[in-house]
Scaffold this active site. Structure first.
Site, short mmCIF file in Angstrom:
data_model
loop_
_atom_site.label_atom_id
_atom_site.label_comp_id
_atom_site.label_asym_id
_atom_site.label_seq_id
_atom_site.Cartn_x
_atom_site.Cartn_y
_atom_site.Cartn_z
N ALA A 75 -1.85 6.80 0.70
CA ALA A 75 -1.05 7.33 -0.41
C ALA A 75 -1.86 8.25 -1.32
O ALA A 75 -1.30 9.15 -1.95
CB ALA A 75 -0.45 6.18 -1.22
N THR A 76 -3.17 8.04 -1.39
CA THR A 76 -3.99 8.94 -2.23
C THR A 76 -3.84 10.37 -1.72
O THR A 76 -3.57 11.30 -2.50
CB THR A 76 -5.48 8.51 -2.18
OG1 THR A 76 -5.58 7.19 -2.72
CG2 THR A 76 -6.37 9.47 -2.95
N ASN A 157 1.74 -0.42 -9.81
CA ASN A 157 0.78 -1.25 -9.07
C ASN A 157 0.10 -2.31 -9.92
O ASN A 157 -0.46 -3.25 -9.37
CB ASN A 157 -0.28 -0.37 -8.40
CG ASN A 157 -0.94 0.59 -9.35
OD1 ASN A 157 -0.28 1.26 -10.13
ND2 ASN A 157 -2.25 0.65 -9.34
N GLN A 185 3.69 1.14 -3.69
CA GLN A 185 3.95 -0.28 -3.96
C GLN A 185 5.43 -0.63 -3.79
O GLN A 185 5.81 -1.79 -4.03
CB GLN A 185 3.53 -0.62 -5.40
CG GLN A 185 2.06 -0.41 -5.68
CD GLN A 185 1.18 -1.50 -5.07
OE1 GLN A 185 1.67 -2.54 -4.62
NE2 GLN A 185 -0.12 -1.28 -5.06
N SER A 205 2.07 4.14 1.87
CA SER A 205 0.76 3.70 2.38
C SER A 205 0.98 2.48 3.26
O SER A 205 1.68 1.55 2.87
CB SER A 205 -0.13 3.33 1.19
OG SER A 205 -1.35 2.82 1.65
N HIS A 207 -1.25 0.16 4.29
CA HIS A 207 -2.00 -1.09 4.05
C HIS A 207 -1.46 -1.91 2.89
O HIS A 207 -1.98 -2.97 2.58
CB HIS A 207 -3.51 -0.81 3.92
CG HIS A 207 -3.94 -0.21 2.62
ND1 HIS A 207 -4.43 -0.96 1.59
CD2 HIS A 207 -3.97 1.08 2.20
CE1 HIS A 207 -4.77 -0.16 0.58
NE2 HIS A 207 -4.49 1.09 0.93
N THR A 245 -5.90 15.79 14.23
CA THR A 245 -5.26 14.95 15.25
C THR A 245 -4.67 13.70 14.59
O THR A 245 -5.35 13.00 13.86
CB THR A 245 -6.29 14.54 16.32
OG1 THR A 245 -6.84 15.74 16.87
CG2 THR A 245 -5.65 13.71 17.42
N CYS A 334 -13.74 1.84 -12.93
CA CYS A 334 -15.11 2.03 -13.36
C CYS A 334 -15.44 3.51 -13.12
O CYS A 334 -15.69 3.91 -12.00
CB CYS A 334 -16.02 1.14 -12.55
SG CYS A 334 -17.63 0.98 -13.25
N1 PMP Z 1 -0.54 4.70 -5.43
C1 PMP Z 1 -0.40 3.43 -5.80
C2 PMP Z 1 0.71 3.05 -6.73
C3 PMP Z 1 -1.26 2.45 -5.29
O1 PMP Z 1 -1.13 1.19 -5.66
C4 PMP Z 1 -2.29 2.86 -4.41
C5 PMP Z 1 -3.29 1.86 -3.86
N2 PMP Z 1 -4.03 1.21 -4.84
C6 PMP Z 1 -2.39 4.20 -4.06
C7 PMP Z 1 -1.50 5.10 -4.58
C8 PMP Z 1 -3.45 4.70 -3.10
O2 PMP Z 1 -3.12 4.29 -1.81
P1 PMP Z 1 -4.15 4.44 -0.59
O3 PMP Z 1 -5.07 3.27 -0.71
O4 PMP Z 1 -3.26 4.36 0.63
O5 PMP Z 1 -4.81 5.73 -0.71
#
Ligand code: PMP
Length: 390
Positions: A75-76, A157, A185, A205, A207, A245, A334
């Site tokens: 998601a980042t 989150n 989330q 995301s 995970h 890829t 941090c």
């Molecule tokens: N957005 C939100 C609301 C999240 O909770 C997170 C994960 N902490 C992310 C983005 C980033 O997701 P990823 O670990 O898949 O990059």
């Protein structure tokens, strides 16, 4: 097999891969291993079909088509692609403002800061009320013909607040502004089947939904794909929106995790989780210490989220006292070695001390009543030990 016998209440940080997901992924490492972009042979075709099917399944979760799903590393990256991709291509246009929720994830906040610093956009942070809900009247007043994008997470989150995306979308549409939703989330918390009708871009995301780490997706409505500049240039894969890829096994894993959320009993699972979370909160509050719930008290919160404030204590001390038996987290980041209180908790009006007294516990699919009972006992002991020190 669990490596550690510790109780895991940090599902909003990441979830374990569901064994059913793992089983679905297994053949795609050594058996079906072709490069999905190898168009000349059957190995490539097989992999490409698996990726296509995965995109269709993920699209199905949110009401989109396969060609509207762009796989990313998480998601980042999806958030960065949405904000920077749109901002870079629109850099010479008239829409020079971007509105983001004050409680957004750092990946949205940092990407919007880059838009401001590198491309001269004006970024406005939308305030939230004391439960974390976006102030819709401020949003409405802030929208105008010079706003390029609104970015708001449907589910927070840290404190689990569930926003009214339908209302936000209606306002954005009225001013011709695009809406991006960071949905990382959201899938475990709410039904997303129609969200593609409301959001123009949506980050996901794997995970966070019992899928593998290292894979996510950005839904980009077909209508707006030409308005996104890629962040990664190369072989032009995925409609030239994200070269590289595509990791087939991870895509299959993300789709398998999505399928589990599509099952008919997901709603029952959510309600069960909500009840268990409520019972956890109640039991912690019954310990006789000043413990308060941050965020909404009603159903408009993530069913597994319990962000608790232990007035008079430091969250970091509680968490370290709980090690290695119970895993939870604070929302604090941090930056450059200096710990900062959570920007989410500050945005809902907590003082620095209150923010630093808060812990996010997040329950998940495999959390049991026994886990809860043990966790509450551990918290009780930790608070008693820390009180003796004070
Ligand atoms: N957005 C939100 C609301 C999240 O909770 C997170 C994960 N902490 C992310 C983005 C980033 O997701 P990823 O670990 O898949 O990059």
């Amino acid at each position: 097999m669990r490596i550690s016998q510790a109780i895991y209440l940090d599902h909003q940080a990441t979830t374990p891969v569901d064994p059913r997901v793992f089983a679905e992924m297994a053949p795609y490492f050594a058996k079906v291993f072709g490069n999905p972009h190898s168009v000349e042979h059957v190995f490539g075709w097989e992999s490409s079909q698996a990726v296509e099917a995965a995109a269709a399944t993920i699209g199905g979760l949110i009401g989109a088509d396969a060609d509207e799903i762009i796989f990313t590393s998480g998601a980042t990256e999806a958030n960065n692609l949405a904000l920077l991709g749109l901002g870079r291509r629109a850099a010479l246009g008239n829409r020079r403002r971007v509105l983001v929720g004050a409680t957004e994830h750092k990946s949205v906040l940092a990407a919007s800061r880059a838009l401001q610093e590198q491309l001269g956009y004006e970024v406005q942070y939308l305030p939230v009320d004391e439960k974390g809900f976006i102030d819709l009247s401020v949003l409405e007043c802030s929208l105008s013909e010079d706003v390029l994008l609104v970015s708001i997470a449907p589910v927070n989150n840290e404190i689990g607040t569930i926003q009214d995306i339908a209302a936000i979308s209606e306002m954005a549409r009225t001013s011709g502004t695009l809406l991006h939703c960071d949905g990382a989330q959201a899938p475990c918390a709410i039904d997303l089947h129609t969200i593609a009708e409301f959001a123009d871009l949506l980050s996901l995301s794997a995970h966070k939904i019992y899928g593998p780490k290292g894979i996510g997706a950005l839904y980009i409505s077909r209508e707006f794909q030409a308005r996104i500049e890629p962040l990664i240039y190369g072989g032009g894969q995925q409609g030239n929106l994200r070269s590289g890829t595509v990791p087939v096994a991870l895509c299959v894993g993300m789709a398998a995790a999505t399928m589990l959320l599509n099952s008919s009993d997901v709603q029952i699972e959510r309600e069960r989780l909500r009840e268990r979370t409520k019972s956890f909160i109640q039991h912690v509050q019954d310990l006789g210490r000043p413990v308060f719930l941050n965020g909404p008290e009603d159903a408009r919160r993530h069913p597994g989220n319990a962000n608790l404030r232990f007035e008079g204590f430091e969250a970091q001390s509680i968490l370290s006292t709980l090690q290695p038996h119970l895993a939870a987290s604070t929302g604090s980041a941090c930056t450059s070695g200096i710990p900062e209180p959570s920007h989410v908790l500050r945005a809902v009006g907590l003082t620095t001390d209150q923010a630093e007294a808060s812990i996010r516990f997040s329950l998940g699919r495999e959390t049991t009543d026994d886990d809860i009972e043990t966790a509450v006992g551990l918290i009780d002991d930790a608070l008693a030990r820390l009180s003796r020190k004070i």
